[in-house]
Design a protein around this motif. Sequence first.
Motif, short mmCIF file in Angstrom:
data_model
loop_
_atom_site.label_atom_id
_atom_site.label_comp_id
_atom_site.label_asym_id
_atom_site.label_seq_id
_atom_site.Cartn_x
_atom_site.Cartn_y
_atom_site.Cartn_z
N GLU A 15 0.83 -1.19 0.00
CA GLU A 15 0.00 0.00 0.00
C GLU A 15 0.86 1.25 0.00
N VAL A 16 1.89 1.25 0.83
CA VAL A 16 2.81 2.40 0.90
C VAL A 16 3.47 2.60 -0.46
N GLU A 17 3.90 1.53 -1.08
CA GLU A 17 4.54 1.61 -2.41
C GLU A 17 3.58 2.21 -3.44
N ALA A 18 2.33 1.76 -3.45
CA ALA A 18 1.35 2.26 -4.42
C ALA A 18 1.07 3.75 -4.22
N LEU A 19 1.01 4.18 -2.98
CA LEU A 19 0.70 5.59 -2.68
C LEU A 19 1.89 6.52 -2.91
N SER A 20 3.09 5.96 -3.02
CA SER A 20 4.29 6.78 -3.13
C SER A 20 4.56 7.31 -4.53
N ASP A 21 3.77 6.91 -5.51
CA ASP A 21 3.95 7.38 -6.89
C ASP A 21 3.91 8.91 -6.90
N GLU A 22 4.98 9.52 -7.34
CA GLU A 22 5.12 10.98 -7.30
C GLU A 22 4.18 11.72 -8.24
N SER A 23 3.51 11.00 -9.12
CA SER A 23 2.60 11.67 -10.05
C SER A 23 1.17 11.76 -9.51
N LEU A 24 0.92 11.25 -8.31
CA LEU A 24 -0.44 11.20 -7.77
C LEU A 24 -0.75 12.42 -6.89
N THR A 25 -2.00 12.86 -6.98
CA THR A 25 -2.55 13.89 -6.10
C THR A 25 -3.73 13.26 -5.38
N PHE A 26 -3.85 13.53 -4.09
CA PHE A 26 -4.91 12.98 -3.26
C PHE A 26 -5.84 14.11 -2.82
N ARG A 27 -7.12 14.00 -3.14
CA ARG A 27 -8.14 14.97 -2.74
C ARG A 27 -9.02 14.29 -1.69
N VAL A 28 -9.11 14.92 -0.51
CA VAL A 28 -9.78 14.29 0.62
C VAL A 28 -10.88 15.20 1.16
N TRP A 29 -12.11 14.69 1.14
CA TRP A 29 -13.24 15.40 1.73
C TRP A 29 -13.56 14.74 3.05
N SER A 30 -13.62 15.56 4.12
CA SER A 30 -13.90 15.01 5.44
C SER A 30 -14.40 16.10 6.37
N GLY A 31 -14.92 15.67 7.50
CA GLY A 31 -15.35 16.60 8.53
C GLY A 31 -14.97 16.08 9.89
N ARG A 57 0.70 17.63 -2.39
CA ARG A 57 -0.03 16.66 -3.21
C ARG A 57 -1.24 16.09 -2.47
N ILE A 58 -1.55 16.66 -1.31
CA ILE A 58 -2.74 16.27 -0.55
C ILE A 58 -3.62 17.51 -0.42
N VAL A 59 -4.80 17.46 -1.03
CA VAL A 59 -5.71 18.59 -1.00
C VAL A 59 -6.88 18.21 -0.08
N ALA A 60 -6.97 18.89 1.05
CA ALA A 60 -8.02 18.60 2.02
C ALA A 60 -9.17 19.58 1.84
N GLU A 89 -5.80 11.36 -8.26
CA GLU A 89 -5.67 11.83 -9.64
C GLU A 89 -4.21 11.78 -10.10
N ARG A 90 -4.08 11.65 -11.42
CA ARG A 90 -2.79 11.81 -12.07
C ARG A 90 -3.03 12.75 -13.24
N ASP A 91 -2.33 13.86 -13.25
CA ASP A 91 -2.48 14.87 -14.31
C ASP A 91 -3.93 15.29 -14.49
N GLY A 92 -4.66 15.41 -13.38
CA GLY A 92 -6.05 15.86 -13.43
C GLY A 92 -7.07 14.80 -13.76
N ALA A 93 -6.62 13.59 -14.07
CA ALA A 93 -7.55 12.50 -14.39
C ALA A 93 -7.73 11.59 -13.17
N GLU A 94 -8.98 11.30 -12.85
CA GLU A 94 -9.27 10.44 -11.70
C GLU A 94 -8.87 8.99 -11.98
N LEU A 95 -8.08 8.43 -11.07
CA LEU A 95 -7.65 7.04 -11.19
C LEU A 95 -8.37 6.12 -10.21
N ALA A 96 -8.70 6.65 -9.03
CA ALA A 96 -9.31 5.82 -8.00
C ALA A 96 -10.12 6.71 -7.06
#
Length: 120
Positions: A15-31, A57-60, A89-96
């Motif tokens: 999991e750590v390896e998959a998340l470490s890809d430098e091309s990924l951006t993480f958008r997180v909605w929470s309260g 690369r983490i947008v909350a 996202e990668r380059d603005g495209a949703e991956l997961a």
Amino acid sequence: MRPNPTWDAASYEEEVEALSDESLTFRVWSGDWCPDCRGQLPDFAAALDAAGVPADRIVAYPVEKVDGEKRGHGMDEYGVEFIPTVVVERDGAELARFVEEENAPVAAYLARELSDADAN
């Protein structure tokens, strides 16, 4: 999102390896009022930390509950109805996308989805 200090990265190497890809951006909605967010996101934050994902690369997106309705920036644009929601996202495209209560912890679920996306 504060990382869970007891989360064991050694038990989640894939999991750590998959998340470490430098091309990924993480958008997180929470309260902070949301029990699911409080229960799930600290482990995810620890996974991002272990993966070396920098803060830029983490947008909350904070979500508020007003008169029983969830409101927050980007919710309409991304079709967010339930929280936590994490879009990768990668380059603005949703991956997961992880939504509220999937069948695995956030990091494990997204790692599997990213692996499937890369295979296609």
